[in-house]
Design an enzyme around this catalytic site. Structure first.
Site, short mmCIF file in Angstrom:
data_model
loop_
_atom_site.label_atom_id
_atom_site.label_comp_id
_atom_site.label_asym_id
_atom_site.label_seq_id
_atom_site.Cartn_x
_atom_site.Cartn_y
_atom_site.Cartn_z
N GLU A 107 0.68 -1.22 -0.24
CA GLU A 107 0.11 0.12 -0.21
C GLU A 107 1.08 1.48 -0.55
OE1 GLU A 107 -2.79 -1.47 3.39
OE2 GLU A 107 -0.90 0.08 4.96
N CYS A 121 3.05 8.43 0.99
CA CYS A 121 3.32 7.11 2.49
C CYS A 121 4.01 6.27 1.32
CB CYS A 121 2.66 7.55 3.32
SG CYS A 121 3.18 6.57 4.96
N CYS A 128 5.64 -7.35 7.20
CA CYS A 128 7.63 -6.85 7.74
C CYS A 128 7.84 -7.80 8.98
CB CYS A 128 6.31 -5.55 9.12
SG CYS A 128 7.78 -4.37 9.60
N CYS A 132 5.37 -5.10 15.28
CA CYS A 132 5.18 -4.08 16.71
C CYS A 132 3.47 -4.55 17.13
CB CYS A 132 5.32 -2.75 16.55
SG CYS A 132 7.29 -2.60 15.69
N CYS A 135 1.44 -1.82 15.29
CA CYS A 135 1.09 -2.32 13.74
C CYS A 135 0.59 -2.90 13.19
CB CYS A 135 2.33 -1.67 13.51
SG CYS A 135 2.62 -1.50 11.43
N CYS A 350 0.28 2.49 8.62
CA CYS A 350 0.60 1.57 8.15
C CYS A 350 -0.13 0.47 8.02
CB CYS A 350 1.60 1.25 9.34
SG CYS A 350 2.94 0.38 8.61
#
Ligand code: SAH
Length: 365
Positions: A107, A121, A128, A132, A135, A350
């Site tokens: 995205e 962005c 990932c 975290c 997120c 995100c």
């Protein structure tokens, strides 16, 4: 934490595209020599593609007719395919979901603040490996790194899309999916092209790489790209709290990050990002720790209201309390701003849209 140390995200095989792309410097050079195109003509060809955001056919017109075929047959312009676009009804922010050649979704968010300074962005990885807890990308796990072409194609796509509005990308932030400093080679090369006058020609102060705190990558970034900007997702100045929400904090503790920030010789101010989470990062002791940690560092602190998502058990600080926290820090003399969230209605934070889509596609929402 599983995945953090095990995945060597730097040394994975790269995705192969069927043909060389307009981003492939070596392949373009081979074609240039074969077709005996003058270097200054190639420069104009690149200007049309990357600065004017024109299509490949339009750029080919720069070349003498007899030299066009080689370039047309040897190069592909689009690397990503637009899968879906959502426009925020509140502020015009747009979220684009792209499909990669091997069928992954990534995205890109276009932010259109009233100042007219369009920001984009972009993502640096599919998923990932940092996990975290605040997120949404972390919930997807890690699939692979994006290539230089896939990173740059997000910016070119956006420029092509907003051209009709008389806009062009002014700021690029690596705050989409992924941890850019765990895909260092491709990200550094992409950043170099973004600020290269022969390519995208952006100002270094308008390109920001945001990291969860990968200390060696931060050092390498400030050495290699001193005119560009670094953002550190700090989110807590207390080691125990930071470890709870950011598994990488165990590997790169606050003491190490502080040392990196002290020695960082960037021309622009480093930005510190801090999400306000209720009873976790917004307590009086968090404020004291933050003031101690930042001390005299020449940084700018950006407080971020938490953007909640399905699957998260965290709660954000109320907007009123975010403002109070912000004002207390201002009174301590810190340079601090409270981020106004753009694109809330299109899940602009995100990883949220792809995550949401994958759930719908799997019918588990
Ligand atoms: N891995 C990099 C870049 C991607 S995340 C990093 O950690 O910096 C970029 C930023 O998105 C993070 O700093 C965080 O501020 C923000 N972010 C992620 N999830 C969020 C959420 N649910 N609400 C608000 N901001 C979020």
């Amino acid at each position: 934490m599983e995945g953090v140390d095990e995945v060597d995200t730097e040394n994975l095989p790269r995705v192969a595209l069927p043909m060389a792309t307009i981003y492939d410097e070596e392949a373009v050079e081979v074609l240039r020599k074969q077709a005996a195109v003058q270097p200054h003509t190639l420069k104009r060809f690149r200007n049309v593609l990357f600065k004017q955001a024109a299509g490949l056919e339009e750029a080919l017109e720069i070349l003498p007719v007899e030299q066009q075929a080689g370039f047309r047959e040897g190069l592909q312009a689009e690397v990503l395919t637009l899968h879906e676009a959502r426009v925020s009804e509140i502020d015009g922010a747009e979220k684009l979901i792209f499909r990669t050649v091997d069928d992954h979704l990534i995205e890109t968010v276009i932010l259109k603040p009233e100042s007219g300074r369009t920001a984009v962005c972009i993502s640096s990885q599919v998923g990932c490996a940092c996990y975290c807890s605040f997120c949404a990308t972390g919930l997807m796990g890690f699939s692979r790194n994006l290539s230089v072409a896939e990173i740059l194609d997000q910016v070119r796509w956006v420029n092509r899309r907003i051209k009709t509005e008389g806009r062009s990308v002014r700021n690029v932030v690596f705050m989409g999916m992924g941890e850019p400093l765990l895909n260092q080679a491709a990200v550094f090369e992409a950043v170099e092209r973004l600020v290269d006058p022969a390519w995208f020609n952006l100002s270094g102060s308008h390109v920001t790489v945001s990291t969860v705190g990968i200390a060696p990558g931060m050092r390498a970034f400030t050495e290699r790209l001193p005119t560009c900007r670094l953002a550190l997702s700090l989110h807590s100045a207390r080691q125990s709290v930071r470890e709870r929400i950011i598994p990488q904090a165990r590997k790169y503790p606050l003491s190490v990050l502080k040392e990196v920030l002290e020695k960082a010789e960037t021309r622009g101010t480093v930005m510190i990002e801090y999400i306000l989470l209720k009873d976790l990062t917004d307590r009086p002791e968090d404020l004291t720790a933050l003031v101690d940690f930042l001390g005299d560092l020449p940084v700018h602190l950006n407080l971020i209201p938490f953007n909640s998502f399905i699957g998260s058990n965290l709660e954000g600080t109320s907007y009123a309390n975010c403002t109070i926290f912000c004002n207390k820090l201002k009174n301590k003399g810190l340079k601090v701003t409270l981020r106004h969230s753009l694109g809330v209605d299109i899940m602009a934070a995100c990883g949220q849209l792809v995550q949401h889509k994958l759930k719908i596609d799997k019918n588990i929402d």
